[in-house]
Design an enzyme around this catalytic site. Structure first.
Site, PDB file in Angstrom:
ATOM      1  N   ASP A 279      -2.514  33.653  57.666  1.00 50.18           N
ATOM      2  CA  ASP A 279      -3.981  32.978  57.156  1.00 50.18           C
ATOM      3  C   ASP A 279      -3.830  31.430  56.666  1.00 50.18           C
ATOM      4  O   ASP A 279      -2.549  30.966  56.373  1.00 50.18           O
ATOM      5  CB  ASP A 279      -4.528  33.845  56.519  1.00 50.18           C
ATOM      6  CG  ASP A 279      -4.381  34.077  55.206  1.00 50.18           C
ATOM      7  OD1 ASP A 279      -3.250  33.794  54.683  1.00 50.18           O
ATOM      8  OD2 ASP A 279      -5.237  34.187  54.231  1.00 50.18           O
ATOM      9  N   ASP A 281      -3.890  30.478  53.379  1.00 49.21           N
ATOM     10  CA  ASP A 281      -2.915  30.021  52.380  1.00 49.21           C
ATOM     11  C   ASP A 281      -1.842  30.792  52.581  1.00 49.21           C
ATOM     12  O   ASP A 281      -1.035  30.971  51.524  1.00 49.21           O
ATOM     13  CB  ASP A 281      -3.789  30.301  51.026  1.00 49.21           C
ATOM     14  CG  ASP A 281      -4.291  31.797  50.900  1.00 49.21           C
ATOM     15  OD1 ASP A 281      -4.242  32.557  52.011  1.00 49.21           O
ATOM     16  OD2 ASP A 281      -4.302  32.245  49.613  1.00 49.21           O
ATOM     17  N   ARG A 284      -1.856  36.456  54.086  1.00 50.05           N
ATOM     18  CA  ARG A 284      -1.951  37.377  55.057  1.00 50.05           C
ATOM     19  C   ARG A 284      -1.098  37.603  56.109  1.00 50.05           C
ATOM     20  O   ARG A 284      -0.718  36.623  56.366  1.00 50.05           O
ATOM     21  CB  ARG A 284      -3.493  37.551  55.561  1.00 50.05           C
ATOM     22  CG  ARG A 284      -4.512  37.414  54.469  1.00 50.05           C
ATOM     23  CD  ARG A 284      -5.997  37.585  55.161  1.00 50.05           C
ATOM     24  NE  ARG A 284      -6.984  37.747  53.908  1.00 50.05           N
ATOM     25  CZ  ARG A 284      -8.159  38.182  54.294  1.00 50.05           C
ATOM     26  NH1 ARG A 284      -8.544  38.528  55.552  1.00 50.05           N
ATOM     27  NH2 ARG A 284      -8.852  38.271  53.269  1.00 50.05           N
TER      28      ARG A 284
HETATM   29  C1  G16 Z   1      -8.818  38.302  49.261  1.00 47.59           C
HETATM   30  C2  G16 Z   1      -8.155  39.226  48.243  1.00 47.59           C
HETATM   31  C3  G16 Z   1      -8.036  40.565  48.873  1.00 47.59           C
HETATM   32  C4  G16 Z   1      -9.026  41.339  49.383  1.00 47.59           C
HETATM   33  C5  G16 Z   1      -9.455  40.397  50.515  1.00 47.59           C
HETATM   34  C6  G16 Z   1     -10.918  40.851  51.123  1.00 47.59           C
HETATM   35  O1  G16 Z   1      -7.873  38.106  50.161  1.00 47.59           O
HETATM   36  O2  G16 Z   1      -7.143  38.761  47.521  1.00 47.59           O
HETATM   37  O3  G16 Z   1      -7.486  41.391  47.797  1.00 47.59           O
HETATM   38  O4  G16 Z   1      -8.592  42.499  50.060  1.00 47.59           O
HETATM   39  O5  G16 Z   1      -9.934  39.201  49.969  1.00 47.59           O
HETATM   40  O6  G16 Z   1     -11.862  40.776  50.077  1.00 47.59           O
HETATM   41  P1  G16 Z   1     -13.335  41.056  50.170  1.00 47.59           P
HETATM   42  O7  G16 Z   1     -13.297  42.706  51.217  1.00 47.59           O
HETATM   43  O8  G16 Z   1     -14.176  41.185  49.108  1.00 47.59           O
HETATM   44  O9  G16 Z   1     -13.927  40.124  51.180  1.00 47.59           O
HETATM   45  P2  G16 Z   1      -7.721  36.586  50.480  1.00 47.59           P
HETATM   46  O10 G16 Z   1      -6.706  36.520  51.504  1.00 47.59           O
HETATM   47  O11 G16 Z   1      -9.034  36.199  50.982  1.00 47.59           O
HETATM   48  O12 G16 Z   1      -7.474  35.696  49.335  1.00 47.59           O
END
Ligand code: G16
Length: 545
Positions: A279, A281, A284
């Protein structure tokens, strides 16, 4: 001579960090003082900033470079001793975590809105990571937020912009600025965990082809360096490998919807054996086999079950952890190996204490995040290397490995339905209604489903005892099926409602169903219990993964 200035400001009342830092539209961050207020609030919340080392970098999205220049000048004015900044302002989130840990920095600032689109009309974000390399825990983000509400001045130095392209050290006031290679430390860490010789053999054997799509985001330079230059994969293995400020107009989210070009390749004629995407950054990942999608929940379970094949994990796992909405596939692996499986709220920050205390070695989330104790963030390329290492040892296809896994442990059919851009009041009302309803559901029968429990998930951290309430509505059924409903903490427009659906199927004869069909009655039931589509006036989810 650089002159430090104290600038008067007034608070912005919308600077509450979400699941992963502060995320807003670029135009919000571009308002005068907006970024500065938030950065000063971070600095004000840190106790011993004077003379300390910080790490700074971002995913290369629009406004990354401008923000880095502002932050460098503020850091110098606030007494930071040294800043390690990624060349060109580029550092992936896991690489930042790696560098903070390796050089024992006080913390790091990561500029990213992760998988959200970029560009002048896209999103921007700021995350603060603490000295263990992981996202700031809630007590830190709450202190930062509290500070944003009362801030009345910030410190900045008047100085020319810094050359971010040339590696090496320079000075700004008393602060040393060190422009570092964005990839080197991270690559060394990967080499210490995985059997690079064996992966190299696989990638150069002529019998195996992979395709890695980095979606014009930060992982491009890392993937080029590791897969093509270091591990010998042919040039062109990495697609969309140059980070662009607007990610080429795409949505840098590695799922079946947004990484559709990769999906088309893996499901097309003469498809490669292995596909992966990462993704914005780089934290993912999505894993694909030839005409085969591995859900993130299954991926975590497969990595846990095969960890002994990988040098960095060959001595076994201390435990595993998953976020609450992630499927229970990994729980079954943990039960079989006889290790603990922890269930945490959504947000990588909740894994930090478990990793630090060596209670968990592998962690994962349904939201395409997988990682381990090697850093304190989820790590996209790490997951890809882990899979390659397993493939190199087992000499089977991705599909064969996953199907054998299901045969051994049963299959957790799993899907997430997202309703994006929902009216915030409507979404909150829906959640309130569900919250009052679920405790009354226990024992109730809905068709074939009997409710075993219903609650709003609350988590007590086993290490520091901190309690996080209201982390999502769970409805569990006696056959192991689950419905989970929560609001995303990462969206920037209105509310994003997430419905997570899971059912367990032990019988291998029934492992070939289409996921949406396998979950159809549960999907209907979720809507019936939650009055979801009615309450928000939608017919269909925006994204199904
Ligand atoms: C962030 C968090 C993750 C989380 C994801 C989705 O990911 O670091 O732990 O699972 O958001 O969160 P939400 O369901 O609250 O949108 P990232 O990759 O966006 O930093």
């Amino acid at each position: 001579m650089n002159i430090s200035q104290q600038i008067s400001t007034t608070p912005f009342l919308d600077q509450k960090p979400g699941t992963s830092g502060l995320r807003k539209a670029v135009t919000v961050f571009q308002q005068p003082h907006y970024l500065e207020n938030f950065i000063q609030s971070i600095f004000d919340s840190l106790e011993d900033l004077q003379g300390q080392t910080l790490v700074l970098g971002g995913d290369g999205r629009y406004y990354n470079r401008q923000a880095i220049q502002i932050i460098l000048k503020m850091a110098a004015a606030n007494g930071v001793g040294r800043i390690k900044v990624g060349q060109g302002g580029i550092l992936s989130t896991p690489a930042t975590s790696c560098i903070i840990r390796k050089y024992q920095a006080l913390g790091g600032i990561i500029l990213s809105a992760s998988h959200n689109p970029g560009g002048p009309d896209g999103d921007f974000g700021v995350k603060y990571n603490i000295s263990n390399g992981g996202p700031a825990p809630e007590k830190v983000t709450e202190a930062i937020y509290a500070r944003t509400k009362v801030i009345d001045r910030y410190q900045i130095i008047e100085a020319p912009d810094v050359d971010l392209e040339t590696l090496g050290e320079s000075r700004m006031g008393d602060m040393v600025i060190e422009v570092i290679d964005s990839v080197e430390d991270y690559e060394k860490l990967m080499e210490s965990l995985f059997d690079f010789d064996r992966i190299r053999q696989l990638l150069t054997s002529g019998n195996f082809r992979m395709c890695m799509d980095t979606l014009h985001a930060v992982a491009g330079p890392y993937a080029h360096a590791i897969f093509e230059q270091r591990l010998g994969a042919p040039a062109g293995t990495v697609r969309s490998g140059i980070p662009l400020e607007d990610f080429g107009g795409g949505h840098p989210d590695p799922n079946l919807v947004y990484a559709h070009e990769l999906v088309d390749i893996l499901y097309g004629e003469n498809a490669p054996d292995f596909g992966a995407a990462s993704d914005g950054d780089g934290d993912r990942n999505m894993i694909l086999g030839r005409k085969f999608f591995v859900t993130p929940s299954d991926s975590l379970a497969v990595l846990a079950a095969n960890a002994k094949l990988v040098p960095g994990y060959s001595s076994g796992l201390a435990g595993v952890a998953r976020s609450m909405p992630t499927s229970e596939a990994v729980d079954r692996v943990a039960a079989q190996i006889g290790i603990e499986c922890y269930e945490t709220p959504t947000g990588w920050k909740f894994f930090g204490n478990l990793l630090d205390a060596d209670k968990a070695t592998l962690c994962g989330e349904e939201s395409f995040g997988t990682g381990s104790n090697h850093v304190r963030e989820k790590d996209g390329l790490w997951a890809v290397l882990f899979w390659l290492n397993i493939l190199a040892v087992r000499q089977q296809s991705v599909e064969q490995i996953v199907r054998e896994h299901w045969k051994t442990y049963g299959r957790n059919y799993y899907s997430r339905h997202d309703y994006e851009g929902v009216d915030t009041d409507q979404a909150n009302t829906l959640m309130e209604n569900l919250r009052s309803l679920v405790p009354t559901l226990k024992g109730k029968q809905f068709g074939n489903y009997q409710v075993e429990y219903g609650d709003d998930f609350s988590y007590t951290d086993p290490i520091d005892g901190s309690v996080s309430n209201k982390q999502g509505i769970r409805i569990g059924f006696t056959d192991g099926s689950r419905i989970v409903v929560r609001l995303s903490g990462t969206g920037t427009q209105g509310a994003t409602l997430r419905i997570y659906l899971e059912s367990y199927e032990p019988d291998p004869a029934k492992h070939d169903l289409d996921t949406q069909q396998a979950l159809a009655s549960l999907i209907t039931l979720a809507d019936q219990i939650g009055q979801i589509r009615n309450s928000i006036g939608r017919e269909q989810p925006t994204v199904i993964t």
